[in-house]
Motif scaffolding. Structure first.
Motif, mmCIF file in Angstrom:
data_model
loop_
_atom_site.group_PDB
_atom_site.id
_atom_site.type_symbol
_atom_site.label_atom_id
_atom_site.label_comp_id
_atom_site.label_asym_id
_atom_site.label_seq_id
_atom_site.Cartn_x
_atom_site.Cartn_y
_atom_site.Cartn_z
ATOM 1 N N CYS B 59 36.620 -8.110 46.939
ATOM 2 C CA CYS B 59 37.794 -8.451 47.754
ATOM 3 C C CYS B 59 37.542 -8.136 49.226
ATOM 4 N N VAL B 60 36.311 -7.803 49.572
ATOM 5 C CA VAL B 60 35.895 -7.411 50.926
ATOM 6 C C VAL B 60 36.896 -6.458 51.577
ATOM 7 N N THR B 61 37.254 -5.412 50.842
ATOM 8 C CA THR B 61 38.214 -4.449 51.371
ATOM 9 C C THR B 61 37.502 -3.287 52.053
ATOM 10 N N GLY B 62 36.650 -2.574 51.298
ATOM 11 C CA GLY B 62 35.907 -1.481 51.916
ATOM 12 C C GLY B 62 36.464 -0.099 51.667
ATOM 13 N N LEU B 63 37.559 0.001 50.905
ATOM 14 C CA LEU B 63 38.002 1.337 50.495
ATOM 15 C C LEU B 63 36.973 1.898 49.520
ATOM 16 N N ASN B 176 31.706 -10.541 56.759
ATOM 17 C CA ASN B 176 32.631 -10.766 55.644
ATOM 18 C C ASN B 176 33.838 -9.827 55.689
ATOM 19 N N ASN B 177 33.995 -9.122 56.809
ATOM 20 C CA ASN B 177 35.136 -8.226 56.977
ATOM 21 C C ASN B 177 35.261 -7.220 55.842
ATOM 22 N N ALA B 178 34.113 -6.706 55.390
ATOM 23 C CA ALA B 178 34.142 -5.823 54.220
ATOM 24 C C ALA B 178 34.311 -4.357 54.604
ATOM 25 N N GLY B 179 33.631 -3.911 55.650
ATOM 26 C CA GLY B 179 33.839 -2.535 56.094
ATOM 27 C C GLY B 179 33.032 -1.487 55.349
ATOM 28 N N PHE B 180 32.222 -1.913 54.364
ATOM 29 C CA PHE B 180 31.312 -0.950 53.727
ATOM 30 C C PHE B 180 30.199 -0.584 54.699
ATOM 31 N N ARG B 279 41.773 -6.049 61.745
ATOM 32 C CA ARG B 279 41.854 -7.502 61.511
ATOM 33 C C ARG B 279 40.617 -8.052 60.859
ATOM 34 N N THR B 280 40.262 -7.770 59.705
ATOM 35 C CA THR B 280 40.580 -6.692 58.805
ATOM 36 C C THR B 280 39.300 -6.117 58.236
ATOM 37 N N ALA B 281 38.451 -5.612 59.137
ATOM 38 C CA ALA B 281 37.093 -5.221 58.769
ATOM 39 C C ALA B 281 37.059 -3.856 58.090
ATOM 40 N N GLY B 282 37.631 -2.863 58.733
ATOM 41 C CA GLY B 282 37.742 -1.588 58.056
ATOM 42 C C GLY B 282 36.607 -0.617 58.276
ATOM 43 N N PHE B 283 35.687 -0.903 59.237
ATOM 44 C CA PHE B 283 34.757 0.164 59.626
ATOM 45 C C PHE B 283 35.540 1.228 60.389
ATOM 46 N N ALA B 391 46.018 -5.478 52.656
ATOM 47 C CA ALA B 391 45.467 -6.355 53.685
ATOM 48 C C ALA B 391 43.944 -6.401 53.602
ATOM 49 N N THR B 392 43.371 -5.813 52.560
ATOM 50 C CA THR B 392 41.915 -5.729 52.339
ATOM 51 C C THR B 392 41.185 -5.295 53.606
ATOM 52 N N VAL B 393 41.676 -4.220 54.195
ATOM 53 C CA VAL B 393 41.081 -3.698 55.435
ATOM 54 C C VAL B 393 40.045 -2.624 55.121
ATOM 55 N N GLY B 394 40.457 -1.607 54.363
ATOM 56 C CA GLY B 394 39.514 -0.562 53.993
ATOM 57 C C GLY B 394 39.579 0.681 54.851
ATOM 58 N N LEU B 395 40.471 0.696 55.872
ATOM 59 C CA LEU B 395 40.634 1.934 56.631
ATOM 60 C C LEU B 395 41.409 2.934 55.782
HETATM 61 K K LIG Z 1 37.795 -5.003 54.905
#
Ligand SMILES: [K+]
Ligand SMILES: [K+]
Lengths: 448, 448
Positions: B59-63, B176-180, B279-283, B391-395
């Motif tokens: 889901c390219v979230t990154g949590l 891919n706005n994943a944030g991993f 918006r909505t990468a999450g690094f 919001a599949t951000v991952g922060l």
């Molecule tokens: K993300």
């Protein structure tokens, strides 16, 4: 739709009249509360304290920075009571007249007066609304005051004089959804006493339904003939009261600081009472500072939704939200029209509802931002406080006195905005009529 | 509007295809991550950990509930990278195809393909979209990977192999706005290093604009010819980036845990980077656990709004919100039509936007309620976490690993819902067509 009706003897700019009247009443109240006779301690109350209390009273909010019971003398409390009554009567009559005026102007069918064929609002209509609001107010407040007085006298060792003063004050405060109380701990001494909590709940709910709904209920008990506004208001009121009671009762069931010590019936009474308060009375029979996060979050939502239009309740009003709900229903069902109870809700009303709801969200978030910047108080408590101020509820986790002078000005602004914003916004919007000859070509951005 | 087009060779129920594909990818990823070779420690990862990580990746979230750098082996990290790439490519192509399909079916003008006269979506269109997304992905990811690799090699004493692996991983994760990230503290070691933060920001923004916008930008740089969707997406992207940077930079200016130690340019870089993330990468290049309440509240709002439609960004999408904004503008100006950039936005789109926004609010509030019930974590942090998941951000403020197994299932559900909910909802809604012969009479409840 009678575009040619140019004879409106009473209102020219209804929004301005309302805003001016409330500002004037608040100013007079501030001056009166600053007099040394109003304050129990030495000297007069400081300007900010008087301004905050007068605004809270005239906007029937009920947030307090000082202890109403200890800080003010009986004359001071009487000034507060008068401000509550003026504020509640004022908002109820003015909002009703604006609704009447707009419905005439829009050519909408209205059941508010018998003379539905006349197209402009005349002095006769004004008199009819004033008399109706006055009668309802006097009847409900008197009945509740009598019940409360008897209970205070019988159970709490008050003298007849004190019992009557307490009975009157809390009846007026309840019917006008003000939430001011004459006990230092608000109504925390009465958790479990149904003879105090139930009359107060009844007064709150009646005042919060709004004048148009009350008039229609008095005229006929045939649900088939009720207007869409009355049906929607009653439906939402029942749903929020039942759902709110269940939610809050369960959330506080085992909380030792709130419902824990009570038997199931006492728990249900306490849950019910605190489900009534967010719409938007603001009494509290427990300390919200020790309530669970679930209760606070649920209460924030209930406060934001508020009560019925053109009554003493605050918030964004139940009809605003149920209209948005029916938009979702229409969308999910694939209907072209938004339908509620076999009535089509036109786009104009839907757009008003969106506008009011989004600007309300913006006001609460903006106020929360500013207060977060000004203070070090917990985010949860600040959000609760700003929602309470904007929806003119008056519930607090106890941070109001700690919020500082600049913070108090923010709350004053939110109370004023929340009391007058939605109604003046909608009336101003509805009066604008701009028909473009040229229609732009269609564009369809992707959503979601 | 071509009601007779019955030949849709690819999509019959687009929403089902998307949901099934993502569930399948998540399931395969979960199994692969449970293999002992994927885990750095002894044995395989537990089911919940693998499920959470696989869902977060696809889901390219990154949590994350475990430290990506320490918990997983390089093969495990490669699986995560593959899931990110599959998830990002999948959502971008599927959302683009659905938008194309709907616009054809609705008879709307579209610039996504040259063959605008054909009314149904054929294999040729599918091939064109797949090729376009593939090319954009490869070009952007390669370019960013090269820049990052050079920087990691030059400045951080990595071997060429490590630098290349880190460069590739973070380029893919960013586009891919994943944030991993492959560092135990995400990107906190790079606050102040523009040569790492800027390429990553650029990849995030490009991926987040969405395929339809990117295609139109590649085809022509004549703003006059851009579609309404492209104009609105670009406008909101610029507004949110500029406004977000200013707000967050100021909110963290003197915070010793974040921007405090940096010179003004470093502060601006850090503020910019953390305005890009929602918006909505999450690094994260700082610890959100010590960020100010203002930053957290502002970030929650930015996360909820999200990025562009049919790209790798999550959230409710910028167009959803700007449409609602233009509703308010139209209402305040008294216009009959909702106008944006000389285009009329029809009621259908407005109602989609309301529906998506309100159901999004409901999902976040519902998730917050459940997590508040399940844990004792602070309300502020829980709201931040649920918004970030939906919001599949991952922060995160750092509570993800403390949230427990049931809580992790809630976050998994929110990530899945947030990734697929809005797009499938709108496509399902838009496909419903129900014309009632009979129109109900009008009703006009009072609003506000
Ligand atoms: K993300
Ligand atoms: K109140």
């Amino acid at each position: 739709m009678s575009p040619g009706s140019r004879r409106e003897p009473f209102f020219r700019h209804p929004a301005q009249v309302v805003a001016f009247a409330f500002a004037a009443a608040g100013a007079i109240g501030t001056v009166l509360l600053m007099l040394p006779t109003s304050r129990a301690g030495e000297g007069g109350a400081p300007f900010v304290t008087a301004l905050f209390t007068a605004t809270s009273a005239v906007c029937v909010t009920g947030l307090t920075v000082v202890d109403t019971a200890a800080y003010w003398t009986v004359p001071g409390q009487a000034i507060i009571l008068a401000l509550i009554q003026v504020g509640g009567f004022g908002i109820m009559t003015l909002a009703s007249l604006i609704a009447l005026f707009l419905s005439r102007r829009m050519g909408l069918r209205t059941r508010l007066t018998a003379a539905a064929e006349t197209r402009s609002v005349g002095l006769g209509d004004v008199r009819r609304v004033l008399r109706g609001v006055f009668l309802i107010t006097v009847v409900v407040e008197s009945a509740i005051a009598v019940v409360l007085t008897l209970r205070f006298r019988a159970e709490y060792d008050d003298t007849w004089g004190t019992a009557a003063w307490h009975g009157l004050f809390h009846a007026v405060s309840a019917f006008n959804n003000a939430g001011f109380a004459l006990f230092s701990d608000n109504l925390m001494g009465f958790l479990g006493d149904g003879f105090v909590l139930m009359p107060i709940s009844v007064a709150i709910i009646i005042g919060g339904l709004g004048f148009p709904v009350l008039m229609e209920l008095l005229r006929t008990r045939q649900p088939r003939t009720w207007s869409l506004h009355t049906r929607l208001t009653l439906l939402m009121t029942v749903v929020l009261l039942v759902g709110g009671t269940a939610f809050i009762t369960l959330a506080e069931w085992g909380n030792p600081g709130t419902l824990g010590p009570f038997d199931p019936l006492g728990k249900l009474l306490g849950g019910w009472f605190h489900a009534v308060q967010p719409r938007t009375a603001g009494f509290n029979a427990w300390d919200y500072g020790v309530a669970t996060d679930e209760t606070l979050l649920g209460t924030i939502m209930l406060m934001f939704i508020g009560g019925g239009s053109a009554g003493t309740a605050g918030g964004l009003k139940v009809t605003t939200f149920i209209v948005l709900f029916f938009v979702i229903v229409a969308e999910v069902r694939g209907d072209d029209d938004v339908i509620a109870f076999d009535r089509r809700i036109e786009h104009r009303v839907v757009r008003q509802a969106i506008t009011v709801a989004l600007l309300g969200v913006a006001a609460v978030i903006g106020g929360t931002m500013v207060l977060t910047e000004l203070t070090d108080l917990p985010f949860r408590d600040v959000l609760f406080e700003t929602t309470s101020a904007f929806a003119t509820v008056g519930l607090s986790t106890g941070i109001t006195p700690k919020i500082g002078d600049p913070g108090q000005f923010v709350l004053v602004a939110l109370m004023f905005l929340g009391r007058l914003g939605p109604i003046t916004l909608v009336s101003a919007l509805a009066l604008r009529e701009r028909n473009r000859r040229y229609r732009y070509p269609e564009g369809a951005p992707l959503i979601g």
